[in-house]
Design an enzyme around this catalytic site. Structure first.
Site, PDB file in Angstrom:
ATOM      1  N   TYR A 144       0.861  -1.189   0.000  1.00 44.32           N
ATOM      2  CA  TYR A 144       0.000   0.000   0.000  1.00 44.32           C
ATOM      3  C   TYR A 144       0.890   1.229   0.000  1.00 44.32           C
ATOM      4  CZ  TYR A 144      -3.458   3.440   1.625  1.00 44.32           C
ATOM      5  OH  TYR A 144      -4.273   4.540   1.759  1.00 44.32           O
ATOM      6  N   ASP A 239       9.471   2.827  -0.412  1.00 47.42           N
ATOM      7  CA  ASP A 239       8.446   3.502   0.384  1.00 47.42           C
ATOM      8  C   ASP A 239       8.671   3.139   1.849  1.00 47.42           C
ATOM      9  OD1 ASP A 239       6.224   4.491   1.639  1.00 47.42           O
ATOM     10  OD2 ASP A 239       4.755   3.555   0.287  1.00 47.42           O
ATOM     11  N   LYS A 271       4.365   9.177   8.543  1.00 44.30           N
ATOM     12  CA  LYS A 271       4.113   8.595   9.862  1.00 44.30           C
ATOM     13  C   LYS A 271       5.089   9.098  10.940  1.00 44.30           C
ATOM     14  CE  LYS A 271       1.089   5.062   8.168  1.00 44.30           C
ATOM     15  NZ  LYS A 271       1.157   4.458   6.860  1.00 44.30           N
TER      16      LYS A 271
HETATM   17  C1  LIG Z   1       0.519   4.856   5.514  1.00 41.69           C
HETATM   18  C2  LIG Z   1       1.274   4.581   4.302  1.00 41.69           C
HETATM   19  C3  LIG Z   1       1.195   5.419   3.175  1.00 41.69           C
HETATM   20  C4  LIG Z   1       0.215   6.552   3.075  1.00 41.69           C
HETATM   21  O1  LIG Z   1       0.431   7.555   4.016  1.00 41.69           O
HETATM   22  P1  LIG Z   1      -0.788   8.553   4.373  1.00 41.69           P
HETATM   23  O2  LIG Z   1      -0.147   9.551   5.269  1.00 41.69           O
HETATM   24  O3  LIG Z   1      -1.841   7.713   5.015  1.00 41.69           O
HETATM   25  O4  LIG Z   1      -1.248   9.134   3.092  1.00 41.69           O
HETATM   26  C5  LIG Z   1       2.049   5.170   2.111  1.00 41.69           C
HETATM   27  N1  LIG Z   1       2.898   4.143   2.134  1.00 41.69           N
HETATM   28  C6  LIG Z   1       2.986   3.300   3.185  1.00 41.69           C
HETATM   29  C7  LIG Z   1       3.979   2.190   3.154  1.00 41.69           C
HETATM   30  C8  LIG Z   1       2.164   3.482   4.292  1.00 41.69           C
HETATM   31  O5  LIG Z   1       2.225   2.625   5.311  1.00 41.69           O
END
Ligand SMILES: *Cc1c(COP(=O)(O)O)cnc(C)c1O
Length: 438
Positions: A144, A239, A271
Site C-alpha cells: 500500500y 516507500d 508517519k
Molecule cells: C501509511 C502509508 C502510506 C500513506 O500515508 P498517508 O499519510 O496515510 O497518506 C504510504 N505508504 C505506506 C507504506 C504506508 O504505510
C-alpha cells in the site's frame, strides 16, 4: 461486547455527516464488527475513550506515535511553535532543521516536505516519470502506498480489509501503466523488466511490507530490486512511510548504517517523521531531486508543506528517538510477540507471527511463512474478529483488521505489557472457538 454509549452516540452523529462515520475507512470497524471507539485522550502507551475507559494502544495512530501519545517534550515544542504562528506560506527554520536531520541520517541527499504519505509517493512517482521520460511503473500486490490512483491496483491496508477488488473512480487508462507483481518474486520482476524495461520509469515497494500484515522482503530482495532497476535505467523508490524511523534510527529498513552500500534512488517518509502531525517527505539522489520545481521542470507544491508545527513535531520526535528509545521499543515488541505466540499456541490456534524489526502481525490459521499477498489473503481472518473484541473488552486496543501491523511504542512499559498478558488467554480461546460463519 461491552456497550460504549458515548462512542455509539458520536458514531450515529458522525454517520449522518461523514460517509461511514469516519475519515479513513479502516477506522470504521467493518472488518471486526461493532461500533468504532471514539478516543478522547492519549498518554504514553494508553488511550482513554469518550466513555472514560482506558486501553493499551497497539495502533499508535497507525505508526506515527513512536514515543507514545502526548510526549511532554513534543507537546511543549509544538505549543511553543504554535504560539509563534502556525503557517506562514514562506520558508521557515523548522523545515530546514527537519530536512537536515533526515539528510544526515538517511541515504537521501535532498528532501521535499509534503503533508501525507500519499502525497509523498504520488510526487515521487511523478518525479521518476519526469526524470526518466517513461510512463510505466511497477508495484507489488499487497503493498500500500497511499490512495494514489495509479497505485491502488491490488493494494493492501484498507483496500484489502474491506475486500475491495478495485476502486471505482480510477479510470482504466490511469492504471494501464501500472504493472503489479507478486511480492518477493524475483523471476516475475526479471520477466517484467525483460518485457517492458525501457518503458519503466520506476519500481516502488514498501521497504518491508506492512500493509498486508507484516511480510518482510526475503534477504537480498530489496538490493536485487535496486540492481534490476539500475540495469534498466529505471528508478528504485523505497516507500518507508511506515518503516522509516520506526524500525531503525537510520530511517532505512534493513540498510542500517550502510550509506556506502546500495541505496534507493528515491525514498518516501511519513508517519513517524511527522510526530503525530501531517508531515511527510520524499527525497533521494540529488540529480533526481533537482528536477523538481523550481530548480527543475517537474511541478510539485503544497500550501501547508513544511509548516512549522508539523515539522517541529517531527523534528522533536526524531531527536528524542535515540538508541535508548529504540532499544526500549524493540524490547517491548519482542516481549509482546512472545506473549502473543505463547497464548495462541496454548489455545491451539495455528498461526504465523511475522515481524520486520519491531513491527509485527499475526496470520491466522497459517503455519508456514507468508511471503506474498496471496499467502496473506489465504489466512483465516475471521479468527481475528472474536480475538479483537475480547482484547478490546479487556482494555487492549488492536488494529481493527487482521491485515494491519501492530505498533508498539517506546512508552510501552511493564503496566501495559501486564494488561496485554492478562487479556491474551481468553482472547486466544475466543479465536480457537471461532468458526468461519461468525
Ligand atoms: C501509511 C502509508 C502510506 C500513506 O500515508 P498517508 O499519510 O496515510 O497518506 C504510504 N505508504 C505506506 C507504506 C504506508 O504505510
Amino acid at each position: 461486547m461491552t456497550p460504549s454509549p458515548a462512542s455509539q452516540h458520536l458514531f450515529e452523529r458522525a454517520q449522518a455527516v461523514s460517509p461511514g462515520g469516519v475519515n479513513s475507512p479502516v477506522r470504521a470497524f467493518r472488518a471486526v464488527g461493532g461500533t468504532p471507539i471514539f478516543m478522547a485522550s492519549g498518554e504514553g502507551a494508553w488511550l482513554t475513550d469518550v466513555d472514560g475507559r482506558r486501553y493499551v494502544d497497539l495502533v499508535g495512530s497507525w505508526g506515527p506515535m513512536l514515543l507514545g501519545h502526548a510526549h511532554p517534550e513534543v507537546i511543549a515544542a509544538v505549543g511553543a511553535a504554535a504560539a509563534r504562528g502556525t503557517s506562514f506560506g514562506t520558508p521557515s527554520e523548522p523545515e530546514v532543521l527537519l530536512a537536515e536531520e533526515i539528510v544526515a541520517r538517511t541515504s537521501a541527499e535532498m528532501v521535499r516536505m509534503v503533508s501525507s504519505g500519499t502525497e509523498a509517493t504520488m510526487s515521487a512517482i511523478r518525479l521518476a516519470r519526469g526524470f526518466t521520460g517513461r510512463d510505466k511503473i511497477v508495484k507489488f500486490a499487497g503493498c500500500y502506498h497511499g490512495h494514489v490512483d495509479a497505485l491502488l491496483a491490488e493494494a493492501g491496508s484498507g483496500v484489502v480489509t474491506l475486500g475491495l477488488p478495485e476502486t471505482p473512480g480510477v479510470p482504466a487508462h490511469v492504471t494501464a501503466d501500472t504493472i503489479v507483481l507478486p511480492y518477493n518474486d524475483r523471476s516475475a520482476v526479471e520477466a517484467a523488466f525483460a518485457e517492458h524495461g525501457d518503458a519503466i520509469a520506476c519500481l516502488i515497494t514498501e521497504a518491508a511490507a506492512g500493509n498486508m500484515g507484516v511480510v518482510p522482503p526475503e534477504p537480498g530482495f530489496n538490493e536485487f530490486l535496486s540492481q534490476v532497476t539500475a540495469r534498466h535505467g529505471a528508478l528504485f523508490i523505497s516507500d518507508e512511510v511506515m518503516t522509516g524511523f520506526r524500525v531503525t534510527r537510520s530511517g532505512h529498513w534493513g540498510l542500517d548504517g550502510q550509506r556506502e552500500g546500495w541505496a534507493p534512488d528515491l525514498v518516501t517518509y511519513g508517519k513517524v517523521m511527522g510526530g503525530g502531525f501531517p508531515a511527510a517527505a520524499f527525497g533521494g539522489r540529488r540529480d533526481v531531486m533537482e528536477q523538481l520545481a523550481p530548480s527543475g521542470p517537474v511541478y510539485q507544491a503544497g500550501t501547508l508543506s513544511g509548516n512549522p508545527i508539523a515539522t517541529t513535531a517531527g523534528l522533536t520526535t526524531l531527536r528524542l528517538a535515540d538508541a535508548d528509545a529504540y532499544a526500549r521499543l524493540d524490547d517491548a515488541s519482542r516481549q509482546l510477540q512472545r506473549l502473543v505466540t505463547d497464548a495462541l499456541t496454548s489455545a491451539g490456534v495455528a498461526h504465523t507471527l511475522q515481524n520486520a524489526g519491531n513491527m509485527f502481525s499475526v496470520f491466522w490459521g497459517v503455519d508456514a511463512p507468508v511471503t506474498d499477498f496471496a499467502g496473506a489473503q489465504a489466512q483465516e481472518a475471521w479468527r481475528y474478529k472474536p480475538f479483537f473484541h475480547a482484547m478490546l473488552d479487556a482494555g487492549v486496543y488492536l488494529p481493527p483488521s487482521a491485515f494491519e501491523c501492530w505498533f508498539v511504542s517506546a512508552a510501552h512499559g511493564e503496566e501495559a505489557l501486564t494488561r496485554i498478558a492478562e487479556a491474551l488467554p481468553a482472547a486466544a480461546q475466543a479465536a480457537a472457538r471461532a468458526t468461519a460463519a461468525t
